[in-house]
Design an enzyme around this catalytic site. Structure first.
Site, PDB file in Angstrom:
ATOM      1  N   LYS A   1       0.746  -1.643   0.167  1.00 28.73           N
ATOM      2  CA  LYS A   1      -0.510  -0.119   0.058  1.00 28.73           C
ATOM      3  C   LYS A   1       0.545   1.222   0.049  1.00 28.73           C
ATOM      4  O   LYS A   1       0.147   2.368  -0.444  1.00 28.73           O
ATOM      5  CB  LYS A   1      -1.078   0.083   1.385  1.00 28.73           C
ATOM      6  CG  LYS A   1      -1.903  -0.870   1.181  1.00 28.73           C
ATOM      7  CD  LYS A   1      -3.036  -1.038   2.178  1.00 28.73           C
ATOM      8  CE  LYS A   1      -4.489  -1.818   1.716  1.00 28.73           C
ATOM      9  NZ  LYS A   1      -4.451  -3.689   1.958  1.00 28.73           N
TER      10      LYS A   1
HETATM   11  C1  LIG Z   1      -4.605  -4.390   1.386  1.00 27.55           C
HETATM   12  C2  LIG Z   1      -3.569  -5.266   1.223  1.00 27.55           C
HETATM   13  C3  LIG Z   1      -4.196  -6.393   0.002  1.00 27.55           C
HETATM   14  C4  LIG Z   1      -5.751  -6.338  -0.593  1.00 27.55           C
HETATM   15  O1  LIG Z   1      -5.271  -5.584  -1.490  1.00 27.55           O
HETATM   16  P1  LIG Z   1      -6.381  -5.090  -2.923  1.00 27.55           P
HETATM   17  O2  LIG Z   1      -6.448  -3.898  -3.235  1.00 27.55           O
HETATM   18  O3  LIG Z   1      -7.851  -4.474  -1.763  1.00 27.55           O
HETATM   19  O4  LIG Z   1      -7.008  -6.094  -3.160  1.00 27.55           O
HETATM   20  C5  LIG Z   1      -3.277  -7.734   0.052  1.00 27.55           C
HETATM   21  N1  LIG Z   1      -2.480  -7.640   0.772  1.00 27.55           N
HETATM   22  C6  LIG Z   1      -1.947  -7.140   1.901  1.00 27.55           C
HETATM   23  C7  LIG Z   1      -0.426  -7.479   2.916  1.00 27.55           C
HETATM   24  C8  LIG Z   1      -2.347  -5.616   1.996  1.00 27.55           C
HETATM   25  O5  LIG Z   1      -2.297  -4.719   2.499  1.00 27.55           O
END
Ligand SMILES: *Cc1c(COP(=O)(O)O)cnc(C)c1O
Length: 477
Positions: free
Chosen positions: A120
């Site tokens: 993220k």
């Molecule tokens: C947010 C997140 C996901 C999922 O990603 P999306 O974009 O919501 O599909 C998967 N793994 C981790 C570690 C995350 O923080």
């Protein structure tokens, strides 16, 4: 470049106009009016670019209303190795998203070497710098209000800390996050970051954010905004690493690859879908879910059936414990031939707690053209995958990445090189790593002992009036 709503009933806007907002006024999500196309000559030229230059090339196609020199400065500041050097000791941080080869044709794309050890950061760091730039030009301020169960809150805080014109009010459930996650957030001493621990569960915190957002007078007076995953700038930042990963795994632009993507809100894989629509030679997109398999069910059966909170399980890949995949609407808009009325009809049902079924419609026949396949990975699969990668390659992966690898290896077409997206580092989910391997995951040097740092956090009852008073006391009106 103009952006339109997936529900077809909102005026077209440009990139900076939708940057600070959330949903379109008709309740839809913004998407480019048309996907910009990347020519073969561009692909050939882009293959040689650094991450920052590639990000500039990709984002230039969307952010056409930001002067090129400004965008270049923002992107260069965002994608610098100093920010993305928290990964494994042998990672090549100059690549920003280094590609790790496991064996011939199987790779991990490291996306989690940023400040909070989850992918993220890749988008949120850009968002922080874009916000600061836009607010500066408008002489405006923004107060970000959010609720987190872990990853999103810390990524937002590390992206916004010390930024001019921005304050972050982040609610988290008191005592429910891991000690590491708590330390990551609560040890920030920046005066523009406010952590609020709510005596309750994540849903209580989320409900308080919704209550404040629904008070339009308060929202306007105190300039309340959000940074959730439907933000278009976040999606566009994620498109970049699909290009980067593709170039790193191939020798020429005649080759095709598969990407496997651990999915929750469908944001990450949506960026892959868009990269492909722009012309990146992606053969297959592989969507992995955990026990919360709403999206897997859709791609297997054509039924999209979000569950209620009682039927959303707490799992050992908690960042994928999502029932309503907010970004999925963007994909559906493309699947139904960009018919906003059809999307409205589907989400009329979803927003009322219902479902929709495309099995007996032309959309089901159109689905294979988008070449997204799916699968599911449960706790025992996760442990098995973590053990296998450790035994076979000496590589430790986190629980979410393990879900992606398991489903990726199962679903990929033979001979198609597989790039597995690494969405977090194992240090974030030490408990399950310990269960799988009996080992403590290594921590980046900068994060050793963060639990011992002084913490700054306001503990609060789940009381909306108190939250409003807390914000009002800290925001000049
Ligand atoms: C947010 C997140 C996901 C999922 O990603 P999306 O974009 O919501 O599909 C998967 N793994 C981790 C570690 C995350 O923080």
């Amino acid at each position: 470049m103009k952006f339109i709503s997936t529900r077809g009933n909102a005026p077209a806007k440009n990139f900076t106009e939708i940057l600070l907002g959330g949903l379109a006024p008709d309740g839809g999500l913004y998407l480019p009016e048309q996907y910009p196309q990347v020519t073969r000559a561009e692909l050939d030229a882009w293959r040689k670019l650094s991450y920052a230059d590639l990000a500039f090339a990709v984002l230039s196609k969307f952010a056409t209303d930001i002067p090129a020199a400004d965008l270049k400065a923002i992107v260069s500041k965002t994608y610098t190795p100093a920010v993305y050097s928290n990964g494994r000791a042998d990672s090549d941080f100059t690549q920003i998203t280094p590609l790790r080869k496991l064996e011939e044709g199987v790779f991990i794309l490291e996306l989690s070497n940023g400040p909070t050890l989850a992918f993220k950061d890749m988008a949120m760091q850009l968002l922080g710098n874009l916000f600061e730039y836009a607010l500066d030009r408008q002489h405006a301020e923004l107060n970000i209000l959010g609720a987190t169960s872990g990853d999103t809150g810390s990524a937002a805080e590390y992206a916004m800390r010390g930024k001019r014109g921005i304050r972050v009010f982040m609610l988290s459930p008191d005592g429910k996050m891991s000690e590491f996650q708590r330390a990551q957030m609560y040890s920030l001493q920046d005066p523009n970051i406010f952590n609020i621990a709510i005596k309750g569960m994540f849903d209580d915190a989320q409900d308080m954010v919704k209550a404040v957002s629904n008070d339009h007078a308060f929202k306007e007076k105190y300039r309340i905004g959000t940074v959730n995953s439907i933000n278009w700038a976040r999606v566009s930042a994620q498109i970049v690493y699909y290009f980067k990963g593709y170039f790193a795994a191939t020798n020429s632009n005649d080759e095709q690859v598969a990407f496997s993507v651990p999915s929750g809100n469908f944001g990450n894989i949506c960026a892959g879908h868009i990269a492909r629509m722009m012309g990146l030679p992606i053969g297959q997109l592989i969507l992995a879910t955990n026990e919360n398999d709403v999206l897997d069910e859709f791609f297997r059966t054509g039924v999209y059936r979000p569950r209620d909170t009682v039927h959303t399980y707490e799992t050992s890949s908690p960042s994928m414990d999502i029932s309503k995949a907010s970004n999925f609407e963007r994909f559906m808009f493309d699947l139904v031939g960009r018919d906003g009325e059809k999307v409205r009809e589907f989400w009329n049902s979803v927003d009322k707690g219902g479902s929709f079924d495309i099995k007996d419609s032309p959309y089901w026949d159109a689905l294979p053209k988008f070449d997204i396949v799916s699968g599911k990975s449960i706790h025992q699969d996760r442990l098995k995958t973590i053990r296998k990668l450790w035994a076979d390659y000496g590589v430790m992966v986190d629980t979410h990445t393990a879900d992606g690898i398991k489903v990726g290896l199962e679903q990929r077409r033979p001979h198609l090189p597989l790039i597995c997206l690494e969405t977090a580092l194992p240090a974030k989910f030490a408990e399950t790593i310990h269960e799988a391997l009996g080992l403590e995951p290594e921590r980046p040097a900068a994060m050793v002992g963060i639990e011992n740092l002084p913490q700054r956090c306001e503990v609060m009852d789940a009381d909306v009036a108190r939250l409003k008073a807390f914000i009002a006391a800290r925001v000049p009106s």
